[in-house]
Design a protein around this motif. Structure first.
Motif, short mmCIF file in Angstrom:
data_model
loop_
_atom_site.label_atom_id
_atom_site.label_comp_id
_atom_site.label_asym_id
_atom_site.label_seq_id
_atom_site.Cartn_x
_atom_site.Cartn_y
_atom_site.Cartn_z
N MET A 1 -9.07 8.66 -9.99
CA MET A 1 -8.22 8.15 -8.92
C MET A 1 -9.04 7.22 -8.03
O MET A 1 -10.25 7.24 -8.02
N THR A 2 -8.35 6.50 -7.24
CA THR A 2 -8.97 5.49 -6.40
C THR A 2 -8.85 5.86 -4.93
O THR A 2 -8.00 6.65 -4.54
N GLU A 3 -9.67 5.24 -4.14
CA GLU A 3 -9.65 5.47 -2.69
C GLU A 3 -8.63 4.58 -1.98
O GLU A 3 -8.62 4.51 -0.77
N ARG A 4 -7.77 3.89 -2.73
CA ARG A 4 -6.79 3.00 -2.12
C ARG A 4 -5.79 3.78 -1.28
O ARG A 4 -5.24 4.78 -1.70
N GLY A 5 -5.53 3.26 -0.11
CA GLY A 5 -4.50 3.81 0.75
C GLY A 5 -3.24 2.97 0.62
O GLY A 5 -3.11 2.14 -0.28
N ALA A 6 -2.32 3.17 1.56
CA ALA A 6 -1.09 2.39 1.56
C ALA A 6 -1.43 0.91 1.71
O ALA A 6 -2.37 0.55 2.43
N GLU A 7 -0.67 0.07 1.02
CA GLU A 7 -0.93 -1.37 1.02
C GLU A 7 0.35 -2.12 1.36
O GLU A 7 1.44 -1.67 1.02
N PRO A 8 0.22 -3.28 2.03
CA PRO A 8 1.42 -4.05 2.35
C PRO A 8 2.06 -4.65 1.10
O PRO A 8 1.38 -5.15 0.21
N GLY A 9 3.38 -4.54 1.05
CA GLY A 9 4.13 -5.14 -0.05
C GLY A 9 4.57 -6.54 0.30
O GLY A 9 4.25 -7.06 1.38
N PRO A 10 5.32 -7.18 -0.58
CA PRO A 10 5.80 -8.54 -0.31
C PRO A 10 6.62 -8.64 0.98
O PRO A 10 6.67 -9.69 1.61
N ASP A 11 7.24 -7.52 1.38
CA ASP A 11 8.02 -7.52 2.62
C ASP A 11 7.18 -7.15 3.84
O ASP A 11 7.71 -7.02 4.95
N GLY A 12 5.87 -6.93 3.65
CA GLY A 12 4.97 -6.59 4.75
C GLY A 12 4.91 -5.11 5.07
O GLY A 12 4.08 -4.69 5.88
N GLU A 13 5.74 -4.29 4.44
CA GLU A 13 5.75 -2.84 4.70
C GLU A 13 4.62 -2.17 3.91
O GLU A 13 4.35 -2.53 2.76
N LEU A 14 3.98 -1.19 4.56
CA LEU A 14 2.94 -0.41 3.88
C LEU A 14 3.60 0.59 2.94
O LEU A 14 4.52 1.32 3.33
N ARG A 15 3.12 0.60 1.68
CA ARG A 15 3.63 1.52 0.67
C ARG A 15 2.47 2.08 -0.13
O ARG A 15 1.38 1.52 -0.16
N CYS A 16 2.76 3.17 -0.85
CA CYS A 16 1.84 3.62 -1.88
C CYS A 16 1.61 2.42 -2.79
O CYS A 16 2.57 1.71 -3.12
N PRO A 17 0.37 2.13 -3.21
CA PRO A 17 0.11 0.91 -3.98
C PRO A 17 1.01 0.72 -5.19
O PRO A 17 1.48 -0.39 -5.44
N TRP A 18 1.30 1.79 -5.93
CA TRP A 18 2.14 1.65 -7.11
C TRP A 18 3.57 1.25 -6.75
O TRP A 18 4.29 0.66 -7.55
N GLY A 19 4.00 1.53 -5.53
CA GLY A 19 5.36 1.22 -5.09
C GLY A 19 5.58 -0.24 -4.79
O GLY A 19 6.71 -0.65 -4.53
N ASN A 20 4.53 -1.04 -4.80
CA ASN A 20 4.67 -2.47 -4.56
C ASN A 20 4.89 -3.27 -5.84
O ASN A 20 5.13 -4.47 -5.78
N ALA A 21 4.80 -2.62 -6.99
CA ALA A 21 5.08 -3.33 -8.26
C ALA A 21 6.55 -3.71 -8.27
O ALA A 21 7.41 -2.91 -7.87
N PRO A 22 6.88 -4.92 -8.71
CA PRO A 22 8.26 -5.40 -8.64
C PRO A 22 9.29 -4.46 -9.27
O PRO A 22 10.38 -4.28 -8.74
#
Length: 190
Positions: A1-22
């Protein structure tokens, strides 16, 4: 696993990184981690998690409507009656994952579901932990917990197949028994 936290998506909202995939955002934002308590919905999730074993969830999600059509809307009473002609049909259906062991497990699981002497949802939800801290990074999200191990054991004891501890934990995540949206994720429920 990775140390990645929530990341901004195309809409600018922070999400779980996998949740930003189109192809994953809608599922992430509206379904994953939300409580599912109806027995048929839970049977569908058990079935899909079994098919996902060893594959990407994105593959299963893309084929979800095909699975629903092929398995009679995941009606356990119908699926339990599937025979050799149905197995042959399913093995030839490009709209689903064509894996004989997983197809057979889904049919066996429908039969096990019908043999239960308690409501399916009550059985599954009885293994939900009372407390589940919000993970801060993906590295904080377990693959297996004592509860998922106990759930897998209980399901296997009742005749279910393809329900090991990792699959059971994925089921717990998908159905909201645990909320593994990261602490800073816009979807986190509290």
């Amino acid at each position: 696993m990775t140390e990645r936290g929530a990341e901004p998506g195309p809409d600018g909202e922070l999400r779980c990184p996998w949740g930003n995939a189109p192809d994953m955002t809608a599922y992430h934002d509206t379904e994953w981690g939300r409580p599912v308590r109806d027995d048929r919905g839970l049977f569908e999730r058990v079935s899909l998690e079994a098919f996902q074993s060893g594959l990407s969830w994105a593959v299963i999600l893309r084929k979800r409507e095909g699975f629903r059509a092929a398995f009679a809307g995941f009606d356990p009473a119908v699926v339990a009656g599937f025979g050799e002609d149905d197995r042959a049909r399913l093995l030839g259906d490009a709209g689903i994952v064509r894996n004989r062991a997983k197809i057979d497990a889904t049919i066996a699981n429908a039969r096990a579901y019908l043999a239960l002497d308690e409501p399916f949802g009550e059985l599954l939800w009885s293994f939900a932990p009372d407390v589940h801290p919000a993970p801060r990074t993906l590295a904080d999200v377990p693959a297996v917990t004592p509860e998922s191990t106990a759930l897998a054991k209980a399901l296997k004891k009742r005749g279910f197949r393809f329900v090991g501890p990792t699959t059971a934990y994925a089921l717990m995540q998908a159905t909201g028994m645990v909320d593994d949206h990261l602490a800073d994720c816009v979807v986190r429920q509290g």
